[in-house]
Structures are given as structure tokens and as C-alpha cells.
Motif scaffolding. Structure first.
Motif: not given
Length: 326
Positions: A98-114
Motif C-alpha cells: 500500500x505504501x508504494x501504491x499510495x506514493x505513486x498515486x500521489x506522484x501521478x496526481x502531482x505530475x498530471x496537475x503540473x
């Protein structure tokens, strides 16, 4: 006798799906594309035979259409590749925990918004979009239109910056909610299609081919005027550009995380943020066309193109080595 201890390294292996021999893999890919396209046209047929984009069925059918790639992937796995598993080959498991998945989900959210915001900047620099972050006239006009359509008097003053902040919060929550229907596409495009194309075409070829295939799949809606109302035929070409540059980023998220869910978060973020941010930050005095403006149009592509090019140069599409904690 002492119990045999598991080798930690044994739980870390490539998350790339096990694909069949080249002939079977290509047959499977071809069937996937045919089923995806066929289902998309079948689902959209009531719109073509009825009221088009004015139909009350538009949004339900558009959401239903998003699950066509998942169905196509399951059909190809079962009937061509004869895979005994479905979840792991499509990247649906939470590889890495779960930690790995949540970290990459947060990266996805941040990268796409940027990237969405960067696309508005390049659109403004190239003359296809105009900002108004002083008076928020675009947001004011949008709010007034909503009041008018609801039949509510728009006489009370509104703290527009607070509404803008609420829009950002809404976009973030909308991105997470949109992850579910977006997964219907991502399980097919990035979970099934991209890894197989990469086996045959390499990184650059897979990014280009999967982007065009994903873009043309939208034809049943785009040709009706969806997303590109001013130029539906040209819009089909434009969306192929968008799906190629954005699809490259989503493919990177899928490959490096070992899971399709971060790509689904990124896809959901695109769906929830593009028009919300365009209206929130834009000028009411200048209309924009999605053919040229925002990440949907050509003027919004420079930054994601550079990012995807850099990812290809860095060979960042290699499948990740993560623990198989599913």
C-alpha cells in the motif's frame, strides 16, 4: 531442523506481465484493438441514432464506453493468450504494498496537475489562451452562468479567490473519484496494450502506437463534437496528439510503479482538471478552442513532449522491480 528463511530478493521481481510468444502476442493485441473499437461504437450507437451530444444518455454511455478496453483485455487474455490469471498480467494488483501504491498515486496526481497547468502557460505563450488571475473573470462568468441556469438571482457578492480554492479542492477529489471509470480504460491501454507493444516496438514505438490507438478509439464521441465542438474531424487528429504525449506519461507511471492504478489516478486527474482549471484561470473576454489551447490542444503539448522524450532517453519505461505484495 531450522526453518528455511525466504530470500528477500525472491519477493522482488519484474512487474512486467508475462507475455506469450510473438505470434500469439500480436494476435492477442490485434483482437484487443478490434474488441475495444467495436464495443466503443456499439455503446455510442444510440447517440448517433438519436440526439447526439444533446442526448440525456451522453454521460452514462461515455462512462460505459470507458470500460470497453478492460473487457477487450480480458477477452484477449482468456481466448488468445489462455492466461490462467487476469489481475497480475493487467497490473491490477498492488505490487509493492500500500505504501508504494499510495506514493505513486500521489506522484501521478502531482505530475498530471503540473502538466495541465504548464499546458495553460504554453498555450498563453503561443497565443491560444489568455489568463486572468487578477479578476478571475472566466470563473466569475462561469459562476454567473451556473446561477442563471439554476434560476437563482446572482446578486450576492462572492469571494472569488475562495471559490477558486474550492475549485482546486474539487479537482483533487474529482481526480480520485474519476479513478474508477478511468481504470476501465487504463487496464486496457496501459495494463494490457502498452507492455505488449513495447515488446515488439520498443519504448518510442510503443508510446507512439499506443497513443494513436487510444486517440482513434475516441472517434465515436469526437466525431459528434465531443471535446472539440468547433472542429470534430480535425479534433480526431488533435486528440491523437494529446493521447500520445499524455499516454506516454501514464505508461511511465504504470511501468515504474508496477501497477495500473497510478496511471488510472493520472487519467482521472486529466478528466477532472483540464476544463476546471481552464475556466478558473482564464479570461472571460477571450474564448479558447481546445484544438489549440490547454493540454487538449497543440499549444499545450511542449512540456509533456519534453518530459516523454526525456523518459525515453532515460529508458524509464523499463518495468519496475518491486515486491509482489498483492
Amino acid at each position: 531442523m531450522e526453518p528455511v528463511k525466504a530470500d528477500p530478493a525472491a519477493r522482488r521481481r519484474s512487474t512486467a506481465p508475462v507475455v506469450a510468444d510473438p505470434v500469439t502476442r500480436r494476435r492477442s493485441t490485434a483482437l484487443f484493438v478490434l474488441v475495444s473499437y467495436g464495443l466503443a461504437w456499439v455503446v455510442a450507437l444510440p447517440l448517433w441514432l438519436g440526439e447526439g451530444l444533446d442526448s440525456p444518455l451522453l454521460m452514462p454511455l461515455a462512462v460505459l464506453m470507458m470500460f470497453a478496453p478492460t473487457i477487450a483485455a480480458v477477452v484477449a487474455l482468456r481466448f488468445v493468450e489462455r492466461s490462467p490469471q487476469l489481475l497480475a498480467p493487467l497490473g491490477v494488483t498492488r505490487a509493492g504494498g500500500w505504501g508504494h501504491l499510495v506514493r505513486w498515486a500521489a506522484i501521478a496526481l502531482g505530475v498530471i496537475l503540473a502538466l495541465v497547468l504548464a499546458a495553460q502557460v504554453t498555450s498563453a505563450l503561443l497565443g491560444t489562451y489568455t489568463f486572468d488571475v487578477v479578476h478571475f473573470s472566466g470563473l466569475r462568468e462561469s459562476l454567473s452562468a451556473q446561477f442563471d441556469s439554476a434560476g437563482v438571482a446572482d446578486s450576492l457578492g462572492r469571494p472569488v479567490p475562495a471559490v477558486a480554492l474550492a475549485t482546486v479542492v474539487q479537482v483533487v477529489f474529482g481526480s480520485l473519484i474519476n479513478t474508477i471509470p478511468a481504470a476501465g480504460e487504463e487496464i486496457g491501454w496501459r495494463g494490457f496494450l502498452f507492455p505488449r507493444l513495447r515488446e515488439d516496438l520498443g519504448d518510442l514505438g510503443a508510446v507512439l502506437a499506443s497513443g494513436v490507438i487510444w486517440g482513434l478509439w475516441h472517434a465515436p464521441l469526437i466525431l459528434l463534437g465531443y471535446n472539440y465542438p468547433s472542429a470534430p474531424v480535425l479534433g480526431l487528429l488533435i486528440i491523437c496528439g494529446m493521447t500520445t504525449v499524455v499516454g506516454g506519461v501514464l505508461a511511465w507511471l504504470r511501468q515504474r510503479s508496477g501497477s495500473v492504478w497510478p496511471a488510472a489516478v493520472g487519467h482521472g486527474t486529466i478528466n477532472s482538471s483540464v476544463f476546471a482549471f481552464a475556466l478558473m484561470l482564464g479570461s472571460a473576454d477571450h474564448d479558447f478552442s481546445t484544438v489549440g489551447a490547454t493540454i487538449m490542444g497543440w499549444a499545450g503539448w511542449p512540456v509533456p513532449m519534453l518530459l516523454v522524450g526525456w523518459l525515453i532517453w532515460r529508458r524509464a519505461f523499463r518495468p519496475a522491480q518491486v515486491g509482489q505484495d498483492s
